[in-house]
Design an enzyme around this catalytic site. Structure first.
Site, PDB file in Angstrom:
ATOM      1  CB  THR A   1      -3.627   3.286   8.957  1.00  0.00           C
ATOM      2  OG1 THR A   1      -3.350   2.588   7.371  1.00  0.00           O
ATOM      3  CG2 THR A   1      -3.253   2.617   9.873  1.00  0.00           C
TER       4      THR A   1
ATOM      5  N   GLY B   1      -6.419   9.712  -1.662  1.00  0.00           N
ATOM      6  CA  GLY B   1      -7.185   9.911  -0.127  1.00  0.00           C
ATOM      7  C   GLY B   1      -6.894  11.174   0.568  1.00  0.00           C
ATOM      8  CG  ASP B   2      -7.151   9.587   4.482  1.00  0.00           C
ATOM      9  OD1 ASP B   2      -6.594   8.215   3.428  1.00  0.00           O
ATOM     10  OD2 ASP B   2      -6.490   9.067   6.066  1.00  0.00           O
TER      11      ASP B   2
ATOM     12  NE  ARG C   1      -9.800   7.300  -2.486  1.00  0.00           N
ATOM     13  CZ  ARG C   1      -9.013   6.379  -1.636  1.00  0.00           C
ATOM     14  NH1 ARG C   1      -7.486   6.479  -1.588  1.00  0.00           N
ATOM     15  NH2 ARG C   1      -9.394   5.998   0.063  1.00  0.00           N
TER      16      ARG C   1
ATOM     17  N   GLY D   1      -9.976   5.997   4.015  1.00  0.00           N
ATOM     18  CA  GLY D   1      -9.749   7.574   3.959  1.00  0.00           C
ATOM     19  C   GLY D   1     -10.589   8.232   3.634  1.00  0.00           C
TER      20      GLY D   1
ATOM     21  CB  THR E   1      -1.332   4.551   5.050  1.00  0.00           C
ATOM     22  OG1 THR E   1      -2.001   4.094   3.267  1.00  0.00           O
ATOM     23  CG2 THR E   1      -0.633   5.386   4.962  1.00  0.00           C
TER      24      THR E   1
ATOM     25  CB  SER F   1      -1.238   0.323   1.284  1.00  0.00           C
ATOM     26  OG  SER F   1      -1.873  -1.233   0.944  1.00  0.00           O
TER      27      SER F   1
HETATM   28  C1  SD4 Z   1      -6.023   6.061   1.238  1.00  0.00           C
HETATM   29  N1  SD4 Z   1      -5.882   5.563   3.857  1.00  0.00           N
HETATM   30  O1  SD4 Z   1      -5.821   6.311   0.789  1.00  0.00           O
HETATM   31  C2  SD4 Z   1      -5.590   5.173   2.351  1.00  0.00           C
HETATM   32  C3  SD4 Z   1      -5.184   3.647   2.572  1.00  0.00           C
HETATM   33  C4  SD4 Z   1      -4.557   3.403   3.656  1.00  0.00           C
HETATM   34  O2  SD4 Z   1      -3.841   1.415   3.696  1.00  0.00           O
HETATM   35  O3  SD4 Z   1      -4.725   3.604   4.232  1.00  0.00           O
HETATM   36  N2  SD4 Z   1      -4.358   2.277   3.128  1.00  0.00           N
HETATM   37  O4  SD4 Z   1      -7.628   6.088   1.949  1.00  0.00           O
END
Ligand code: SD4
Length: 324
Positions: A237, A216-217, A214, A240, A186, A85
């Site tokens: 993590t 994420g957070d 896309r 997100g 993450t 990830s």
């Molecule tokens: C996301 N928070 O892009 C991240 C994904 C994640 O381990 O934490 N993966 O939403």
């Protein structure tokens, strides 16, 4: 403005009995009424946080800055093909493209971020340069890639044979992007360094098989990461979208500001998510947090969340408490 700030700092310093050097920077060891700061403390998400902590620890004990430490720490996960990830080896989007999100925050209130960045092995270092060399906080997509290449970063293929195989298998089953398919690993890291200065970094390839474009957070300041050098820091993590809707890491830091311990603050932010957002059973969010006294915690929605803490030379993996 600067002089007024310096005057205020000097008055505050005098009132709590410390002396400030000419630069106005604090050089005392912070002691809160909860616990005392006594050397570097590093916290990061998941088991691969152990190797990342070690790299950050080496920087701090060699006298490098807390920003150098968190950058070097998360670079270990970015370069590790086994971490599916983050960075190289990260699972791609639904079209087979690896796109990366990362951000970094320093003790001076500075922040840098990149989102949907392709072909660059260390997005965290690009985020740091956005912070240090531009008047902006965030660069995305083509613009972020152009900036990185101009700064001397090499373009590289981030899709490993294993990640390609996993994507091809997913494609056979479904062409509908799954909203949470794949690992939750993450890397988010917060470190407390010399003078109890706090910095943080967060880097990811995001959700596996996400829709192209896309974000994420993780690269959103306040969502995937937040640092306030007066309070501490937090990182997230997991899913997100849940973190973005509640500005989770900012919330954790603000809750610590009110006096909550890192664990209570993480738990309370997760309660906010659970109360406000309809959850699916497999949704996961994990927060890590550290305060200025060096107290650390991690907490998850689900049981699976783990986090790594390094302090007093000991690097340990902890199972986080969970809401469910
Ligand atoms: C996301 N928070 O892009 C991240 C994904 C994640 O381990 O934490 N993966 O939403």
């Amino acid at each position: 403005m600067y002089n007024r700030r310096k005057f205020l700092l000097s008055s505050l310093a005098a009132s709590i009995g410390i002396s400030l050097p000419a630069s106005g920077h604090k050089e005392y060891r912070y002691r809160s009424d909860r616990s005392g700061f006594d050397g570097p403390v590093i916290i990061s998400t998941w088991e691969h946080g152990l190797a990342a902590n070690l790299a950050a620890w080496k920087k701090l004990t060699a006298g490098k800055s807390v920003l150098d430490a968190v950058e070097a720490g998360v670079m270990v996960s970015e370069a590790d093909p086994a971490v599916s990830s983050v960075g190289y080896g990260g699972f791609p989007d639904s079209q087979g493209e690896v796109t990366l999100d990362a951000c970094i925050m320093g003790p001076e209130g500075d922040a840098g971020s990149v989102a949907c960045l392709k072909h660059i092995l260390h997005p965290i270092s690009v985020a740091r340069l956005v912070m240090e060399k531009t008047p902006h906080v965030m660069l995305v997509g083509e613009g972020a890639l152009k900036f990185a290449v101009e700064e001397g970063f090499q373009k590289t293929d981030l899709l490993t044979p294993d990640a390609k195989k996993a994507w091809e298998k997913w494609k056979q089953k479904s062409m509908v992007p799954d909203d949470f398919n794949g690992g939750h690993d993450t890397i988010g890291m917060i470190a407390l360094g010399a003078g109890a200065d706090v910095a943080g970094a967060c880097t990811t390839s995001g959700l596996s098989y996400k829709l192209p474009g896309r974000v994420g957070d993780s690269p959103i300041i306040g969502a995937g990461l937040f640092v306030d050098n007066e309070v501490g820091g937090a990182a997230a993590t997991g899913h997100g979208e849940l973190v973005m809707k509640t500005l989770g890491s900012f919330l954790v830091v603000e809750l610590m500001r009110t006096g909550l311990s890192p664990e209570a603050a993480c738990r309370s932010a997760l309660n906010r998510i659970a109360e406000k957002i309809p959850l699916k059973p497999d949704y996961q969010v994990g927060f890590i947090a550290i305060n200025k006294g060096g107290e650390t915690a991690g907490y998850g929605l689900q049981k699976s969340f783990e986090y790594a803490v390094m302090k007093e030379g000991k690097n340990q993996l902890f199972k986080a408490g969970s809401l469910f």
